[in-house]
Each structure stands twice: as C-alpha cells, then as structure tokens.
Design a protein around this motif. Structure first.
Motif, short mmCIF file in Angstrom:
data_model
loop_
_atom_site.label_atom_id
_atom_site.label_comp_id
_atom_site.label_asym_id
_atom_site.label_seq_id
_atom_site.Cartn_x
_atom_site.Cartn_y
_atom_site.Cartn_z
N MET A 191 0.74 -0.79 -0.11
CA MET A 191 -0.39 -0.04 -0.07
C MET A 191 1.33 1.56 0.05
N LYS A 192 0.45 2.12 -1.04
CA LYS A 192 1.45 3.10 -1.18
C LYS A 192 0.68 4.11 -0.05
N GLN A 193 2.04 4.80 0.60
CA GLN A 193 1.63 5.70 1.91
C GLN A 193 1.60 7.35 1.45
N THR A 194 0.76 8.06 1.87
CA THR A 194 0.85 9.56 1.82
C THR A 194 1.14 10.40 2.73
N PRO A 195 2.74 11.19 2.77
CA PRO A 195 2.22 11.89 3.99
C PRO A 195 1.62 13.07 4.11
N LEU A 196 1.44 12.98 5.51
CA LEU A 196 0.72 14.79 4.98
C LEU A 196 0.88 16.05 4.98
N PHE A 197 2.32 15.71 5.79
CA PHE A 197 2.97 17.51 4.80
C PHE A 197 4.42 17.33 5.01
N GLU A 198 4.71 18.09 4.79
CA GLU A 198 6.34 17.91 3.67
C GLU A 198 6.75 19.27 4.57
N ILE A 199 8.28 19.21 5.45
CA ILE A 199 8.38 20.24 5.97
C ILE A 199 10.06 20.80 5.48
N ALA A 200 9.82 21.91 4.52
CA ALA A 200 11.67 22.24 4.52
C ALA A 200 12.24 23.46 5.55
N VAL A 201 13.10 23.00 6.03
CA VAL A 201 13.68 24.49 6.38
C VAL A 201 14.81 24.69 6.15
N THR A 202 14.46 25.88 5.70
CA THR A 202 15.36 27.12 4.24
C THR A 202 16.86 28.02 5.60
N ALA A 203 16.36 28.47 7.00
CA ALA A 203 16.94 29.24 7.39
C ALA A 203 16.73 29.35 8.79
N ALA A 204 17.94 29.06 9.57
CA ALA A 204 17.22 29.64 10.87
C ALA A 204 18.24 30.67 11.28
N GLN A 205 17.43 31.80 12.10
CA GLN A 205 18.25 32.67 11.92
C GLN A 205 17.35 33.45 13.74
N ASN A 206 18.03 34.24 14.47
CA ASN A 206 17.28 34.55 15.58
C ASN A 206 17.03 33.02 16.86
N GLN A 207 17.89 31.50 16.44
CA GLN A 207 17.48 30.75 17.07
C GLN A 207 15.69 30.36 17.30
N GLU A 208 15.38 30.36 15.91
CA GLU A 208 14.32 30.50 15.23
C GLU A 208 14.41 29.77 13.53
N TRP A 209 13.49 28.74 13.29
CA TRP A 209 13.67 28.27 11.98
C TRP A 209 12.25 28.73 11.48
#
Length: 62
Positions: free
Chosen positions: A1-19
C-alpha cells in the motif's frame, strides 16, 4: 500500500534561534511559509485533523 505524507517540511534558514521555511500539504497542494517553530506548529494544526483521545475514556455511565 502506498502511503502519502500528511505534510512535508523544508527548513531553509535558522535566524535568531528560530527555524524558517515552508510546509507543503500534498492532499491540498497548498504550501505555506513559516518564520518560527510556533508558526509551523500552528500551520500544521490548521491543516491536519488531530484525533484527541476522550478525556473520560471509554467508560460508560451507569
């Protein structure tokens, strides 16, 4: 059975200790940017239904 992700996250930067990045929801094709971990959590909560357990459990009233 093929599973589809609920969501995909792309972190592009980390500034001021925040993603910063984007979150993609394959079911709707929607993509949203976020500027902090809190924004990411809120965005995911708005798009993905969460099944919370009944605080009373499955106990039946007598």
């Amino acid at each position: 059975m093929k599973q589809t992700p609920l969501f995909e996250i792309a972190v592009t930067a980390a500034q001021n200790q925040e993603w910063q990045g984007t979150v993609y929801f394959p079911a709707s094709g929607e993509q949203q940017a976020f500027g902090s971990l809190l924004e990411l959590i809120r965005t995911v909560e708005q798009h993905v239904p969460v099944q919370r357990p009944d605080p009373c459990g499955d106990a039946k009233e007598k």
